[in-house]
Motif scaffolding. Structure first.
Motif, PDB file in Angstrom:
ATOM      1  N   GLU A 138       1.079  -1.077   0.046  1.00  0.00           N
ATOM      2  CA  GLU A 138      -0.252   0.020   0.128  1.00  0.00           C
ATOM      3  C   GLU A 138       1.062   1.283   0.288  1.00  0.00           C
ATOM      4  O   GLU A 138       0.493   2.227  -0.816  1.00  0.00           O
ATOM      5  CB  GLU A 138      -0.835  -0.127   1.265  1.00  0.00           C
ATOM      6  N   ASP A 141       0.400   2.984  -2.920  1.00  0.00           N
ATOM      7  CA  ASP A 141      -0.268   4.017  -3.716  1.00  0.00           C
ATOM      8  C   ASP A 141      -0.263   5.158  -3.132  1.00  0.00           C
ATOM      9  O   ASP A 141      -1.131   6.651  -2.629  1.00  0.00           O
ATOM     10  CB  ASP A 141      -1.385   3.856  -2.942  1.00  0.00           C
ATOM     11  N   GLY A 142       1.115   5.807  -2.429  1.00  0.00           N
ATOM     12  CA  GLY A 142       0.939   7.176  -2.067  1.00  0.00           C
ATOM     13  C   GLY A 142       1.726   8.114  -1.855  1.00  0.00           C
ATOM     14  O   GLY A 142       2.826   8.083  -2.937  1.00  0.00           O
ATOM     15  N   ARG A 143       2.801   8.896  -1.091  1.00  0.00           N
ATOM     16  CA  ARG A 143       3.466   9.581  -1.465  1.00  0.00           C
ATOM     17  C   ARG A 143       5.006   9.187  -1.069  1.00  0.00           C
ATOM     18  O   ARG A 143       5.696   8.287  -0.297  1.00  0.00           O
ATOM     19  CB  ARG A 143       3.731  10.761  -0.947  1.00  0.00           C
ATOM     20  N   ASN A 179       5.062   9.705  -7.685  1.00  0.00           N
ATOM     21  CA  ASN A 179       4.488   9.098  -6.540  1.00  0.00           C
ATOM     22  C   ASN A 179       6.045  10.911  -5.546  1.00  0.00           C
ATOM     23  O   ASN A 179       5.427  11.036  -3.920  1.00  0.00           O
ATOM     24  CB  ASN A 179       4.872   7.995  -5.822  1.00  0.00           C
ATOM     25  N   GLU A 206       1.019  16.349   3.037  1.00  0.00           N
ATOM     26  CA  GLU A 206       1.451  15.358   1.674  1.00  0.00           C
ATOM     27  C   GLU A 206       1.216  14.133   2.789  1.00  0.00           C
ATOM     28  O   GLU A 206       1.654  13.884   3.839  1.00  0.00           O
ATOM     29  CB  GLU A 206       2.521  15.110   1.082  1.00  0.00           C
ATOM     30  N   ASP A 207       1.012  12.667   1.728  1.00  0.00           N
ATOM     31  CA  ASP A 207       0.666  11.496   2.120  1.00  0.00           C
ATOM     32  C   ASP A 207       2.129   9.997   2.699  1.00  0.00           C
ATOM     33  O   ASP A 207       1.815   9.642   1.683  1.00  0.00           O
ATOM     34  CB  ASP A 207      -0.788  11.216   1.433  1.00  0.00           C
ATOM     35  N   ARG A 209       4.506   7.684   2.894  1.00  0.00           N
ATOM     36  CA  ARG A 209       4.581   6.157   3.476  1.00  0.00           C
ATOM     37  C   ARG A 209       5.361   5.704   2.711  1.00  0.00           C
ATOM     38  O   ARG A 209       5.532   5.010   4.206  1.00  0.00           O
ATOM     39  CB  ARG A 209       3.364   5.546   1.713  1.00  0.00           C
ATOM     40  N   PHE A 238       2.366  11.360   9.356  1.00  0.00           N
ATOM     41  CA  PHE A 238       2.322  10.786   8.432  1.00  0.00           C
ATOM     42  C   PHE A 238       1.477   9.512   8.488  1.00  0.00           C
ATOM     43  O   PHE A 238       2.027   8.888   9.370  1.00  0.00           O
ATOM     44  CB  PHE A 238       3.549  10.934   7.679  1.00  0.00           C
ATOM     45  N   ASN A 240      -0.318   7.562   7.285  1.00  0.00           N
ATOM     46  CA  ASN A 240       0.531   6.643   6.950  1.00  0.00           C
ATOM     47  C   ASN A 240       1.553   5.455   6.373  1.00  0.00           C
ATOM     48  O   ASN A 240       2.061   4.922   5.571  1.00  0.00           O
ATOM     49  CB  ASN A 240      -0.715   5.869   5.436  1.00  0.00           C
TER      50      ASN A 240
END
Length: 502
Positions: A138, A141-143, A179, A206-207, A209, A238, A240
Motif C-alpha cells: 500500500e 499508493d501514496g507519496r 509519487n 502530503e501522504d 508512506r 504522516f 500512513n
C-alpha cells in the motif's frame, strides 16, 4: 487498495522467481559474470596491459590483476576523466560519480551504460522482495521520498558528473515518479539545511508512506518536521507512513531516536548501495543479513581483513569464504573497476543463500598499540550497554590518545552525543570498556597488562556532530561520520568544540 499496489504483488512474485534462479545457483552466477567481464574488458587499455586474452581461470586473473585501491587505479581513472575512450571499459562511462576521499580528495567512480541499470534494479528488487514476503504494497499508493544529493549534473569531455544519489534520481522508474517527492527544484538545492527546510515545506501536508535515506539525515528531516508541526510525532504527521528504506550506515545506533521521533516502530529495508555498484539488499524481514547480488555485473573477491596489509594476503572468490570471518571486499565490475578494494569489510552470516553484514571500513580501526579494534566492535560495545541502560546514542566516534598527560597511560578516547544521556558517565564508560574487552582479546590484554588505561568518554552537546560535519562541508547527502580512526583528526576538532562550549 490502489492500482499500483495491486499490480505490484504479481510483479513482485515474478521478480522473486528471477532472483531465486541465481540465488540458488550462486557460484554458477559468479562464474558467468567473471567470463562476461573478461570478454568485454579484454580490448580495453587495462585489459591489454594485464593480458586479459591470456586469462583462463581465476588463478590466472589473480596473477595478472593486482588488488588496488582508488590511488592504485587513479592513473587509469585520470585518463577516463580526460575523455579517453576504452580505458577501463569499452567506450566512455555514462557517468562519473563524485565521492569524497580522505587521501585522494574528490574521487571519480565510473558508471557505465551496463552498470547503471543495476544501481536502480538493486533498490527495486529490495522493495519487491519486501512486498512478496509481507504482502504489503500500500505504500506505493501514496507519496515516496528519497533524501538524496542534487540530480543536477556537470558535463565535461562527454561525461556527466554528479553524486551517486543524484545520478540515481535521474533514473527512478516511471511508475514511481508521480509519487515521488521532493520536486526537482528542491532536490537541486545544494545547501543541506536550506534543502531540508524546503523538503519539509513540500511534504508536511502530503501522504508520505515510504521514506528513504541515510539515518542521521533522515533524523534531521524528522526534527524539522516535528518543529514545524508543534512537536507532533511523525506518525501523527504522516498517518500512513509504513516503510523506511536506508543504507550506508549501521541503523542500530540511530534506531532508538528515530523510532522515538516517529512514535512507533516502522518496518525497514536495509540496502548496500555504493558508487562502485549496488552490492546487497535485505531480502527478508526474518533472516539476518543482506543478500549479496551475484548476477549484476560484479565479480567479488575477498581478503581476510587481518591479512589486508600483508605483502601477499590470501585472496579468494565466493566459493572459499567462511562464515563469521571479517573480509575486505574486492570488486570487479561492468563499469571497469578491476581488483578494486572498495574499503569496506563484510562478514558472511549465511552461505545458503550468501548473506552478509557490513562490519566497517578497512582503514577505520584503532591499532595504535596492536589491538586492531574495528567498527563492528565499538558499535556492539556501546549499543549493548546503552540498551541495558535504556539510553539513546545520537552519534559517536573513537580515537587513540597516545600522548596523555604526563604520568598517565594512553587510552581510547570516545566522543559521544547522547539523545538520552546517562546519569553517571563514568559508570557507563566503565561498562562500555568491559564490553569492548570481551569483544576484543587484544584490547583486553592491553588493559589488563596496564599498557592502556580504560577508555575515557566525553559527552558532547546536542548537534555536535552536525556542527562538525557542517564545518567540513559534509552536511547531508551520502556523508557519514567515521565510527573510529587510528589518528586524531576528527577527535581533536571535536575536543576543540567541546572546550569552546565549556
Amino acid at each position: 487498495m490502489g492500482i499500483k499496489s495491486a499490480l505490484a504483488k504479481p510483479l513482485a512474485a515474478l521478480v522473486v522467481m528471477r532472483i531465486n534462479k541465481w540465488k540458488n545457483n550462486p557460484l554458477a552466477a559468479q562464474e558467468k559474470v567473471f567470463a562476461k567481464l573478461l570478454k568485454k574488458g579484454k580490448d580495453t587499455a587495462f585489459g591489454q596491459d594485464h593480458s586479459f586474452s591470456a586469462i583462463r581461470t581465476y588463478e590466472d586473473f589473480k596473477k595478472n590483476v593486482p588488488v588496488r585501491d582508488y590511488e592504485g587505479l587513479k592513473p587509469y581513472i585520470e585518463r577516463v576523466v580526460k575523455g579517453e575512450r576504452d580505458v577501463l571499459w569499452p567506450g566512455k562511462p555514462k557517468y562519473l560519480a563524485k565521492t569524497s576521499g580522505t587521501t585522494s580528495g574528490t574521487k571519480y567512480i565510473p558508471i557505465s551504460d551496463d552498470s547503471m541499470p543495476e544501481h536502480v534494479r538493486g533498490a527495486q528488487n529490495a522493495m519487491f522482495c519486501y512486498i512478496h514476503e509481507t504482502g504489503k504494497a500500500e505504500f506505493l499508493d501514496g507519496r515516496i521520498i528519497f533524501l538524496q544529493g542534487s540530480p543536477v549534473m556537470e558535463h565535461k569531455n562527454g561525461i556527466a558528473f554528479g553524486r551517486l544519489s543524484g545520478i540515481v534520481a535521474n533514473h527512478v522508474p516511471a511508475y514511481l515518479q508521480r509519487n515521488r517527492l521532493p520536486s526537482f527544484a528542491t532536490n537541486s538545492i545544494e545547501d543541506w539545511e536550506e534543502k531540508v527546510e524546503a523538503i519539509v515545506a513540500e511534504t508536511i501536508n502530503e501522504d508520505m508512506r515510504l521514506i528513504s535515506g541515510i539515518p542521521p539525515w533522515v533524523q534531521m528531516y524528522f526534527d524539522r518536521l516535528s518543529a514545524h508541526a508543534d512537536g507532533k510525532k511523525i506518525k501523527d504527521i504522516f498517518k500512513n507512513f509504513s516503510l523506511f528504506v536506508y543504507g550506508g550506515v549501521n541503523f542500530e545506533p540511530y534506531r532508538a531516536r528515530l523510532e522515538e521521533s516517529i512514535g512507533k516502530s516502522i518496518p525497514s529495508i536495509e540496502t548496500y548501495p555504493a558508487s562502485e555498484g549496488f552490492i546487497a539488499f535485505q531480502d527478508s524481514q526474518t533472516e539476518k543479513g543482506l543478500l549479496l547480488i551475484l548476477n549484476s555485473g560484479i565479480f567479488y573477491e575477498f581478503i581476510p581483513s587481518e591479512e589486508y596489509f600483508n605483502e601477499n594476503p590470501t585472496r579468494i572468490s565466493l566459493k572459499d569464504v567462511e562464515l563469521d570471518r571479517n573480509y575486505a571486499l574486492i570488486m570487479n565490475t561492468n563499469a571497469g573497476l578491476w581488483g578494486y578494494s572498495i574499503g569496506d569489510t563484510v562478514k558472511f552470516v549465511s552461505k545458503d543463500p550468501y548473506r552478509i553484514i557490513v562490519t566497517g571500513r578497512i582503514k577505520h580501526y584503532i591499532s595504535a598499540f596492536g589491538e586492531h579494534v574495528i567498527g563492528e566492535e565499538v558499535e556492539s560495545a556501546i549499543l549493548s550497554v546503552a540498551k541495558d541502560e535504556n539510553l539513546e546514542i545520537t552519534e559517536f566516534t573513537v580515537a587513540p590518545q597516545v600522548n596523555p598527560q604526563e604520568g598517565s597511560l594512553p587510552y581510547h578516547e570516545w566522543y559521544v552525543e547522547f539523545a538520552k544521556p546517562p546519569d553517571d558517565l563514568k559508570a557507563f564508560s566503565a561498562k562500555v570498556d568491559k564490553s569492548l574487552q570481551a569483544l576484543n582479546s587484544y584490547y583486553f590484554d592491553l588493559v589488563e597488562g596496564k599498557v592502556l588505561q580504560p577508555l575515557i568518554m566525553h559527552a558532547l552537546q546536542k548537534d555536535a556532530f552536525r556542527e562538525y560535519m557542517k564545518s567540513q562541508g559534509k552536511l547531508g547527502g551520502q556523508n557519514k561520520v567515521p565510527r573510529l580512526s587510528n589518528d586524531r583528526i576528527i577527535a581533536d576538532e571535536l575536543h576543540r568544540m567541546l572546550n569552546d562550549k565549556e
